[in-house]
Design a protein around this motif. Structure first.
Motif, mmCIF file in Angstrom:
data_model
loop_
_atom_site.group_PDB
_atom_site.id
_atom_site.type_symbol
_atom_site.label_atom_id
_atom_site.label_comp_id
_atom_site.label_asym_id
_atom_site.label_seq_id
_atom_site.Cartn_x
_atom_site.Cartn_y
_atom_site.Cartn_z
ATOM 1 N N ALA A 162 0.873 -1.171 0.000
ATOM 2 C CA ALA A 162 0.000 0.000 0.000
ATOM 3 C C ALA A 162 0.908 1.218 0.000
ATOM 4 O O ALA A 162 2.092 1.124 0.353
ATOM 5 C CB ALA A 162 -0.916 0.006 1.215
ATOM 6 N N ASP A 212 0.609 8.774 -0.719
ATOM 7 C CA ASP A 212 1.275 9.860 -1.431
ATOM 8 C C ASP A 212 1.052 11.126 -0.628
ATOM 9 O O ASP A 212 -0.069 11.641 -0.565
ATOM 10 C CB ASP A 212 0.701 10.002 -2.841
ATOM 11 C CG ASP A 212 1.384 11.093 -3.652
ATOM 12 O OD1 ASP A 212 2.290 11.766 -3.111
ATOM 13 O OD2 ASP A 212 1.009 11.268 -4.827
ATOM 14 N N ILE A 223 -3.025 10.945 -0.411
ATOM 15 C CA ILE A 223 -3.827 9.904 -1.050
ATOM 16 C C ILE A 223 -3.280 8.545 -0.652
ATOM 17 O O ILE A 223 -2.081 8.282 -0.819
ATOM 18 C CB ILE A 223 -3.814 10.051 -2.580
ATOM 19 C CG1 ILE A 223 -4.513 11.344 -2.992
ATOM 20 C CG2 ILE A 223 -4.466 8.843 -3.257
ATOM 21 C CD1 ILE A 223 -4.448 11.637 -4.480
ATOM 22 N N LEU A 283 -3.498 4.368 -1.147
ATOM 23 C CA LEU A 283 -3.893 3.391 -2.163
ATOM 24 C C LEU A 283 -3.440 2.007 -1.750
ATOM 25 O O LEU A 283 -2.332 1.830 -1.232
ATOM 26 C CB LEU A 283 -3.222 3.713 -3.507
ATOM 27 C CG LEU A 283 -3.842 4.800 -4.374
ATOM 28 C CD1 LEU A 283 -2.807 5.381 -5.289
ATOM 29 C CD2 LEU A 283 -4.984 4.208 -5.182
ATOM 30 N N GLU A 318 -3.750 -2.287 -3.434
ATOM 31 C CA GLU A 318 -3.764 -3.059 -4.682
ATOM 32 C C GLU A 318 -2.602 -2.621 -5.584
ATOM 33 O O GLU A 318 -2.547 -1.479 -6.054
ATOM 34 C CB GLU A 318 -5.093 -2.966 -5.428
ATOM 35 C CG GLU A 318 -6.200 -3.797 -4.814
ATOM 36 C CD GLU A 318 -5.918 -5.290 -4.856
ATOM 37 O OE1 GLU A 318 -5.279 -5.768 -5.816
ATOM 38 O OE2 GLU A 318 -6.346 -5.985 -3.918
ATOM 39 N N ALA A 340 -3.298 -0.969 -9.049
ATOM 40 C CA ALA A 340 -3.800 0.403 -8.921
ATOM 41 C C ALA A 340 -2.671 1.350 -8.541
ATOM 42 O O ALA A 340 -2.607 2.483 -9.031
ATOM 43 C CB ALA A 340 -4.916 0.451 -7.875
ATOM 44 N N ILE A 341 -1.776 0.875 -7.686
ATOM 45 C CA ILE A 341 -0.637 1.704 -7.279
ATOM 46 C C ILE A 341 0.270 1.986 -8.470
ATOM 47 O O ILE A 341 0.698 3.126 -8.691
ATOM 48 C CB ILE A 341 0.141 1.018 -6.143
ATOM 49 C CG1 ILE A 341 -0.716 0.944 -4.870
ATOM 50 C CG2 ILE A 341 1.447 1.764 -5.854
ATOM 51 C CD1 ILE A 341 -0.145 0.033 -3.798
ATOM 52 N N TYR A 343 -1.396 4.512 -10.743
ATOM 53 C CA TYR A 343 -1.398 5.833 -10.127
ATOM 54 C C TYR A 343 -0.024 6.490 -10.239
ATOM 55 O O TYR A 343 0.088 7.663 -10.652
ATOM 56 C CB TYR A 343 -1.814 5.721 -8.660
ATOM 57 C CG TYR A 343 -1.696 7.022 -7.894
ATOM 58 C CD1 TYR A 343 -2.703 7.981 -7.966
ATOM 59 C CD2 TYR A 343 -0.570 7.294 -7.118
ATOM 60 C CE1 TYR A 343 -2.589 9.186 -7.278
ATOM 61 C CE2 TYR A 343 -0.446 8.497 -6.428
ATOM 62 C CZ TYR A 343 -1.448 9.438 -6.515
ATOM 63 O OH TYR A 343 -1.336 10.635 -5.851
#
Length: 209
Positions: A54, A57, A67, A69, A71, A74-75, A78
């Motif tokens: 995880a 940011d 933020i 995040l 997964e 997804a990271i 991003y």
């Protein structure tokens, strides 16, 4: 600054591969899954599925609040979009990267993970389960090998987040009962990524936790 909540697993390595390649400043916060630290309330507030990795940011592009995040796919998306690195801006080329990123997330990762479990970690050796997941891993290696037959990286000429997502799972090919001699295109691709200085730096992070 990126706060990375990390353990030395294939999914953890994906993110250090990106951060080292992109030259992004980050701090590592080890989450020792062998001690069930992924169930700590502070970590669950960031990653409700109690899985690493995880990130937080602390300096998002919009200048707003940090933020968080979870997964790994997804990271990667991003971070790639934030930095403008390792994902194309062109819609067609981005689609190539995205589909192979999701191929890893939905196929190679889960199937190789079950391979690891039933072949090595399960308290009972179940031949049917071992055979099923070893064969499915081999099938997926075959898909990847064919894909790499006419291009240097999975999405074409450029190294991308799709390669970063896939590579850490191929590192464990012996544990998955696979032989890279059977997959020459993967072997060439694998050796190319292994030789990148950022790959060595990313894997060195695992030695610090």
């Amino acid at each position: 600054m990126i706060d990375l909540f990390y353990w030395k697993t294939p999914n953890g390595h994906k993110i250090t591969l990106f951060l080292e390649e992109a030259g992004v400043d980050y701090r590592v916060h080890p989450v020792d899954i062998t001690k069930n630290e992924q169930f700590a309330p502070d970590f669950l507030a960031i990653a409700p599925n109690n899985r690493i990795p995880a990130i937080v940011d602390t300096d998002p592009a919009d200048g707003g609040a940090p933020i968080a995040l979870f997964e790994s796919g997804a990271i990667l998306l991003y971070l790639a979009e934030k930095t403008g690195q390792f994902v194309p801006a062109d819609a067609r080329r981005k689609a190539e990267v995205s589909q192979w990123l999701f191929w890893q997330m939905g196929g190679l990762g889960p199937m190789a993970g079950q391979n690891h479990h039933f072949s090595g970690a399960a308290p009972e050796k179940i031949p049917y389960a071992i055979n099923r997941y070893v064969k499915e891993t081999a099938r997926l290696y075959g898909v990847l090998d064919k894909r790499l037959a006419d291009r240097p990286f999975v999405a074409g000429d450029d190294y991308s987040i799709a390669d970063m997502a896939i590579y850490p799972w191929i590192v464990l090919y012996e544990r998955q009962q696979q032989d890279l001699a059977d997959f020459p295109n993967i072997r060439r691709w694998f050796d190319t990524i292994a030789a990148r200085p950022a790959t060595a730096r990313a894997y060195a992070v695992a030695e610090t936790v």
